[in-house]
Design an enzyme around this catalytic site. Structure first.
Site, PDB file in Angstrom:
ATOM      1  N   ARG A 103       6.139 -35.633   1.089  1.00 29.50           N
ATOM      2  CA  ARG A 103       5.524 -36.664   0.269  1.00 29.50           C
ATOM      3  C   ARG A 103       4.316 -37.234   0.982  1.00 29.50           C
ATOM      4  O   ARG A 103       4.419 -37.741   2.093  1.00 29.50           O
ATOM      5  CB  ARG A 103       6.553 -37.775  -0.018  1.00 29.50           C
ATOM      6  CG  ARG A 103       6.071 -38.816  -1.002  1.00 29.50           C
ATOM      7  CD  ARG A 103       7.194 -39.751  -1.402  1.00 29.50           C
ATOM      8  NE  ARG A 103       7.740 -40.501  -0.277  1.00 29.50           N
ATOM      9  CZ  ARG A 103       8.698 -41.414  -0.384  1.00 29.50           C
ATOM     10  NH1 ARG A 103       9.226 -41.662  -1.554  1.00 29.50           N
ATOM     11  NH2 ARG A 103       9.125 -42.059   0.668  1.00 29.50           N
ATOM     12  N   THR A 107      -0.480 -41.225  -1.379  1.00 28.74           N
ATOM     13  CA  THR A 107      -0.346 -41.089  -2.828  1.00 28.74           C
ATOM     14  C   THR A 107       1.110 -41.061  -3.290  1.00 28.74           C
ATOM     15  O   THR A 107       1.389 -41.254  -4.470  1.00 28.74           O
ATOM     16  CB  THR A 107      -1.020 -39.797  -3.303  1.00 28.74           C
ATOM     17  OG1 THR A 107      -0.311 -38.665  -2.756  1.00 28.74           O
ATOM     18  CG2 THR A 107      -2.471 -39.737  -2.850  1.00 28.74           C
ATOM     19  N   ASP A 199      14.907 -43.493   6.685  1.00 26.25           N
ATOM     20  CA  ASP A 199      14.372 -42.141   6.555  1.00 26.25           C
ATOM     21  C   ASP A 199      15.429 -41.156   7.021  1.00 26.25           C
ATOM     22  O   ASP A 199      15.750 -41.080   8.214  1.00 26.25           O
ATOM     23  CB  ASP A 199      13.097 -41.980   7.389  1.00 26.25           C
ATOM     24  CG  ASP A 199      12.409 -40.646   7.155  1.00 26.25           C
ATOM     25  OD1 ASP A 199      13.021 -39.602   7.449  1.00 26.25           O
ATOM     26  OD2 ASP A 199      11.250 -40.653   6.698  1.00 26.25           O
ATOM     27  N   ASP A 202      14.363 -38.614   9.807  1.00 24.11           N
ATOM     28  CA  ASP A 202      14.246 -39.212  11.135  1.00 24.11           C
ATOM     29  C   ASP A 202      15.618 -39.495  11.747  1.00 24.11           C
ATOM     30  O   ASP A 202      15.830 -39.301  12.952  1.00 24.11           O
ATOM     31  CB  ASP A 202      13.448 -40.517  11.059  1.00 24.11           C
ATOM     32  CG  ASP A 202      11.957 -40.289  10.889  1.00 24.11           C
ATOM     33  OD1 ASP A 202      11.509 -39.145  11.129  1.00 24.11           O
ATOM     34  OD2 ASP A 202      11.250 -41.226  10.499  1.00 24.11           O
TER      35      ASP A 202
END
Length: 208
Positions: A103, A107, A199, A202
């Site tokens: 991603r 944007t 995340d 991560d």
């Protein structure tokens, strides 16, 4: 929303542990693998069966085995990798494809960068795996790639989903069933699921 929330007590218990900020990388990986296996059990509940004859140490009998289409597991890189081993423990004969989508941080749109699928993907039931269904862009892009590759029967399995992401996938691919352990409140301004679990990539790989 076309989404199935798997609310099995063991899954919900482990999901709570995996959300906890104090859960370290090792425990996070192990919990994610365990949840993936439990979710795969529910996901495959409708697989077709056929009867064959087997001989036990006592007598011959009719018994059931899996029939119909075989399965392919396709994780969305990189976080989806953390769920593959759990699914394969339950379905060891499944073939594994890989789709690379990230991603764009500005944007929030998906960018495709890799696709390697089993050559007979059109003959298989495909389970797309990604821990987080946030904006839905990556999942839609992955399903687009699968359909271009010939896949016809697709399910999406994720750990946690946002309502916004579920709607995006439903609108783009109404034929794809979504399985998740939880539908959370919303997305924040940065496209993260709230409350979510941070995340996933991560936390799986110990990166930031």
């Amino acid at each position: 929303m076309q989404v199935k929330v798997i609310d099995h007590p063991l899954i919900q218990h482990k999901l709570t542990l995996i959300r906890d900020i104090r859960t370290g990388t090792k425990d996070f990986r192990e919990l994610l693998e365990e949840i993936a296996m439990l979710m795969a059990y529910e996901l495959t509940r409708d697989l077709p069966l056929e009867e064959i004859e087997v001989e036990t140490p006592v007598a011959k009998c009719r018994a059931k085995v899996l029939a119909g289409k075989k399965i392919s597991v396709v994780p969305i890189l990189r976080a989806g990798l953390g769920m593959v081993s759990g699914v394969l423990q339950l379905i060891p004969a499944a073939k594994v494809g890989h789709i690379g989508v990230y991603r764009d941080p500005q944007t929030l749109k998906p960018v495709e960068y890799y696709c390697k699928l089993p050559p007979d993907v059109c003959e298989r039931e495909v389970i797309v795996i990604d821990p987080m269904l946030a904006t839905g862009g990556s999942s839609v892009a992955a399903i687009d790639m699968l359909k271009r590759g010939g896949a016809k029967q697709i399910k999406l399995m994720c750990l946690v989903a946002a309502p916004e992401g579920v709607k995006v996938v439903n609108d783009a691919h109404p034929d794809v069933e979504i399985y998740t352990a939880a539908v959370d409140e919303c997305l924040n301004d940065h496209g993260y699921i709230v409350p979510g679990l941070g995340d996933a990539g991560d936390r799986i790989f110990g990166t930031k």
